[in-house]
Design a protein around this motif. Structure first.
Motif, PDB file in Angstrom:
ATOM      1  N   ASP A   1      47.393  42.451  46.184  1.00  0.00           N
ATOM      2  CA  ASP A   1      46.017  42.731  46.602  1.00  0.00           C
ATOM      3  C   ASP A   1      45.009  42.137  45.622  1.00  0.00           C
ATOM      4  O   ASP A   1      44.044  41.480  46.025  1.00  0.00           O
ATOM      5  N   LEU A   2      45.240  42.340  44.325  1.00  0.00           N
ATOM      6  CA  LEU A   2      44.291  41.861  43.317  1.00  0.00           C
ATOM      7  C   LEU A   2      44.166  40.346  43.351  1.00  0.00           C
ATOM      8  O   LEU A   2      43.073  39.801  43.165  1.00  0.00           O
ATOM      9  N   ASN A   3      45.272  39.654  43.595  1.00  0.00           N
ATOM     10  CA  ASN A   3      45.277  38.200  43.524  1.00  0.00           C
ATOM     11  C   ASN A   3      45.090  37.516  44.873  1.00  0.00           C
ATOM     12  O   ASN A   3      45.186  36.288  44.966  1.00  0.00           O
ATOM     13  N   ALA A   4      44.797  38.296  45.910  1.00  0.00           N
ATOM     14  CA  ALA A   4      44.503  37.706  47.211  1.00  0.00           C
ATOM     15  C   ALA A   4      43.099  37.120  47.188  1.00  0.00           C
ATOM     16  O   ALA A   4      42.147  37.752  46.735  1.00  0.00           O
ATOM     17  N   GLY A   5      42.970  35.889  47.654  1.00  0.00           N
ATOM     18  CA  GLY A   5      41.647  35.280  47.680  1.00  0.00           C
ATOM     19  C   GLY A   5      41.229  34.756  46.311  1.00  0.00           C
ATOM     20  O   GLY A   5      42.054  34.357  45.493  1.00  0.00           O
ATOM     21  N   ASP A   6      39.926  34.783  46.064  1.00  0.00           N
ATOM     22  CA  ASP A   6      39.337  34.203  44.860  1.00  0.00           C
ATOM     23  C   ASP A   6      39.706  35.021  43.617  1.00  0.00           C
ATOM     24  O   ASP A   6      39.475  36.228  43.563  1.00  0.00           O
ATOM     25  N   ASP A   7      40.276  34.345  42.610  1.00  0.00           N
ATOM     26  CA  ASP A   7      40.596  35.020  41.349  1.00  0.00           C
ATOM     27  C   ASP A   7      39.362  35.286  40.503  1.00  0.00           C
ATOM     28  O   ASP A   7      39.383  36.151  39.619  1.00  0.00           O
ATOM     29  N   THR A   8      38.299  34.532  40.729  1.00  0.00           N
ATOM     30  CA  THR A   8      37.140  34.586  39.838  1.00  0.00           C
ATOM     31  C   THR A   8      35.844  34.800  40.616  1.00  0.00           C
ATOM     32  O   THR A   8      34.969  33.925  40.649  1.00  0.00           O
ATOM     33  N   PRO A   9      35.684  35.950  41.254  1.00  0.00           N
ATOM     34  CA  PRO A   9      34.497  36.178  42.077  1.00  0.00           C
ATOM     35  C   PRO A   9      33.217  36.279  41.249  1.00  0.00           C
ATOM     36  O   PRO A   9      33.244  36.604  40.066  1.00  0.00           O
ATOM     37  N   GLY A  10      32.107  36.000  41.896  1.00  0.00           N
ATOM     38  CA  GLY A  10      30.808  36.184  41.269  1.00  0.00           C
ATOM     39  C   GLY A  10      30.442  35.067  40.310  1.00  0.00           C
ATOM     40  O   GLY A  10      31.107  34.045  40.210  1.00  0.00           O
ATOM     41  N   ALA A  11      29.355  35.312  39.558  1.00  0.00           N
ATOM     42  CA  ALA A  11      28.869  34.342  38.584  1.00  0.00           C
ATOM     43  C   ALA A  11      29.430  34.597  37.188  1.00  0.00           C
ATOM     44  O   ALA A  11      28.960  34.027  36.211  1.00  0.00           O
ATOM     45  N   VAL A  12      30.412  35.456  37.093  1.00  0.00           N
ATOM     46  CA  VAL A  12      31.035  35.811  35.819  1.00  0.00           C
ATOM     47  C   VAL A  12      31.758  34.591  35.245  1.00  0.00           C
ATOM     48  O   VAL A  12      32.368  33.810  35.986  1.00  0.00           O
ATOM     49  N   ARG A  13      31.697  34.401  33.933  1.00  0.00           N
ATOM     50  CA  ARG A  13      32.466  33.353  33.264  1.00  0.00           C
ATOM     51  C   ARG A  13      33.800  33.951  32.825  1.00  0.00           C
ATOM     52  O   ARG A  13      33.829  34.899  32.021  1.00  0.00           O
TER      53      ARG A  13
ATOM     54  N   ARG B   1      39.548  43.359  35.856  1.00  0.00           N
ATOM     55  CA  ARG B   1      39.509  42.467  37.018  1.00  0.00           C
ATOM     56  C   ARG B   1      39.405  43.241  38.321  1.00  0.00           C
ATOM     57  O   ARG B   1      38.728  42.815  39.261  1.00  0.00           O
ATOM     58  N   TYR B   2      40.080  44.390  38.403  1.00  0.00           N
ATOM     59  CA  TYR B   2      39.971  45.207  39.612  1.00  0.00           C
ATOM     60  C   TYR B   2      38.523  45.686  39.771  1.00  0.00           C
ATOM     61  O   TYR B   2      37.980  45.682  40.886  1.00  0.00           O
ATOM     62  N   TYR B   3      37.918  46.076  38.664  1.00  0.00           N
ATOM     63  CA  TYR B   3      36.512  46.494  38.702  1.00  0.00           C
ATOM     64  C   TYR B   3      35.630  45.349  39.196  1.00  0.00           C
ATOM     65  O   TYR B   3      34.741  45.540  40.042  1.00  0.00           O
ATOM     66  N   LEU B   4      35.888  44.148  38.708  1.00  0.00           N
ATOM     67  CA  LEU B   4      35.105  42.995  39.121  1.00  0.00           C
ATOM     68  C   LEU B   4      35.300  42.670  40.594  1.00  0.00           C
ATOM     69  O   LEU B   4      34.329  42.418  41.326  1.00  0.00           O
TER      70      LEU B   4
ATOM     71  N   THR C   1      30.957  42.465  39.473  1.00  0.00           N
ATOM     72  CA  THR C   1      30.364  41.157  39.186  1.00  0.00           C
ATOM     73  C   THR C   1      28.858  41.248  38.947  1.00  0.00           C
ATOM     74  O   THR C   1      28.270  40.334  38.365  1.00  0.00           O
ATOM     75  N   ALA C   2      28.253  42.342  39.369  1.00  0.00           N
ATOM     76  CA  ALA C   2      26.811  42.505  39.151  1.00  0.00           C
ATOM     77  C   ALA C   2      26.491  42.983  37.744  1.00  0.00           C
ATOM     78  O   ALA C   2      25.334  42.874  37.303  1.00  0.00           O
ATOM     79  N   THR C   3      27.492  43.494  37.029  1.00  0.00           N
ATOM     80  CA  THR C   3      27.218  44.097  35.722  1.00  0.00           C
ATOM     81  C   THR C   3      28.011  43.471  34.577  1.00  0.00           C
ATOM     82  O   THR C   3      27.839  43.867  33.426  1.00  0.00           O
ATOM     83  N   ILE C   4      28.860  42.481  34.881  1.00  0.00           N
ATOM     84  CA  ILE C   4      29.652  41.807  33.857  1.00  0.00           C
ATOM     85  C   ILE C   4      29.215  40.347  33.785  1.00  0.00           C
ATOM     86  O   ILE C   4      29.182  39.652  34.802  1.00  0.00           O
ATOM     87  N   GLY C   5      28.922  39.885  32.563  1.00  0.00           N
ATOM     88  CA  GLY C   5      28.531  38.490  32.398  1.00  0.00           C
ATOM     89  C   GLY C   5      29.708  37.592  32.056  1.00  0.00           C
ATOM     90  O   GLY C   5      29.848  36.498  32.597  1.00  0.00           O
ATOM     91  N   ARG C   6      30.570  38.074  31.157  1.00  0.00           N
ATOM     92  CA  ARG C   6      31.729  37.289  30.719  1.00  0.00           C
ATOM     93  C   ARG C   6      32.954  38.193  30.670  1.00  0.00           C
ATOM     94  O   ARG C   6      32.880  39.339  30.225  1.00  0.00           O
ATOM     95  N   TYR C   7      34.053  37.625  31.103  1.00  0.00           N
ATOM     96  CA  TYR C   7      35.335  38.325  31.113  1.00  0.00           C
ATOM     97  C   TYR C   7      36.310  37.513  30.277  1.00  0.00           C
ATOM     98  O   TYR C   7      36.555  36.331  30.562  1.00  0.00           O
ATOM     99  N   VAL C   8      36.848  38.123  29.228  1.00  0.00           N
ATOM    100  CA  VAL C   8      37.831  37.468  28.371  1.00  0.00           C
ATOM    101  C   VAL C   8      39.071  38.353  28.323  1.00  0.00           C
ATOM    102  O   VAL C   8      38.989  39.523  27.932  1.00  0.00           O
ATOM    103  N   SER C   9      40.211  37.811  28.734  1.00  0.00           N
ATOM    104  CA  SER C   9      41.444  38.593  28.690  1.00  0.00           C
ATOM    105  C   SER C   9      42.373  38.058  27.611  1.00  0.00           C
ATOM    106  O   SER C   9      42.422  36.850  27.355  1.00  0.00           O
TER     107      SER C   9
END
Length: 264
Positions: free
Chosen positions: A183-195, A126-129, A135-143
């Protein structure tokens, strides 16, 4: 006294991990976790490569069970072991992960990859995203069992008199209320077009409260026991359990949440 307290914490964590591993295969076999049909296998082979990201103290071989399931379904699968087994600074691990993502993309020719991340690996990803342009190189994120908003298990280490997470930087950063998580959870939790999909279990021994394993802002957050109330899955069990894998499988094809409660 300090040594006795340290031994207590280590033994409790070890017991939790072994217990979760033992319960993960309690259900009977089910064809839903069998290798994919030929057409599905071909589709997976053409889909994004999948990187399985390990967690704190998780050696690569511990993630072979879920990686083997992905390969059986046709996915080009890679395992990323966190630098220093994830004991160090999470943003530093994320920068190393960014390099690894580029290596996988270069070796496969894929523009984007999908991520299946366990525990701390979900925070690294998530930090990378969110902070490193992922977000430019990840299509789906599953934790799987990621303390997205921290865990009081990390706080307990300090409470027991072992110092600030016994000097483990990543543990300090996974403490509820840490500067890293703020810091990580400030703002949007799910940036970009990633699912984004998160998977959690009520029996998670290391992520407490278990509700802290979810993310906001449009993610699909799945509690296994909502669908399978009798399913017992621990923290490590999330990478071994057949029901959890059926959720992962669905997330990688943007399918509906339909866990198989009898999957082995």
């Amino acid at each position: 006294m300090l040594l006795r307290k340290t031994a207590l914490v280590v033994s409790l964590v070890a017991a939790a991990l072994f217990a979760s591993a033992g319960t993960a295969t309690a259900a009977p076999a089910d064809p839903a976790t069998a290798p994919a049909a030929p057409e599905a296998f071909a589709a997976a082979a053409a889909a994004n490569p999948v990187i399985v990201v390990g967690g704190l103290s998780g050696i690569a071989v511990a993630y072979e069970p879920v990686a083997a399931r992905l390969r059986a379904d046709g996915y080009r699968t890679f395992i990323y072991q966190l630098p220093g087994l994830g004991l160090g600074d999470i943003p530093t691990s994320a920068r190393a992960f960014a390099t690894y993502v580029d290596q996988v993309r270069a070796s496969t020719g894929a523009a984007t990859v999908d991520v299946v991340a366990h525990s701390e690996g979900g925070l690294v990803s998530r930090y990378y995203l969110k902070r490193l342009g992922g977000t430019a190189t990840i299509g789906r994120y599953v934790s799987l069992g990621t303390p997205q908003y921290g865990t009081y298990v990390a706080n307990i280490v300090a409470f027991l008199g072992l110092g600030s997470c016994a000097g483990v930087v990543a543990c300090q950063q996974m403490t509820i209320g840490s500067a890293f998580l703020a810091d990580l959870n400030a703002g949007d939790d799910t940036p970009g077009a990633v699912r984004y999909t998160t998977i959690r279990t009520l029996q998670d021994e290391l992520v407490r409260p278990t509700g802290n394993a979810v993310v906001n802002d449009g993610a699909t957050n799945v509690l296994i026991q909502t669908y399978c109330p009798l399913r017992v899955v621990g923290h490590l069990g999330l990478v071994l359990d057949g029901t959890a894998y059926t959720i992962v499988r669905g997330a990688l094809v943007d399918g509906p949440v339909r866990p198989n409660c009898l999957a082995l």
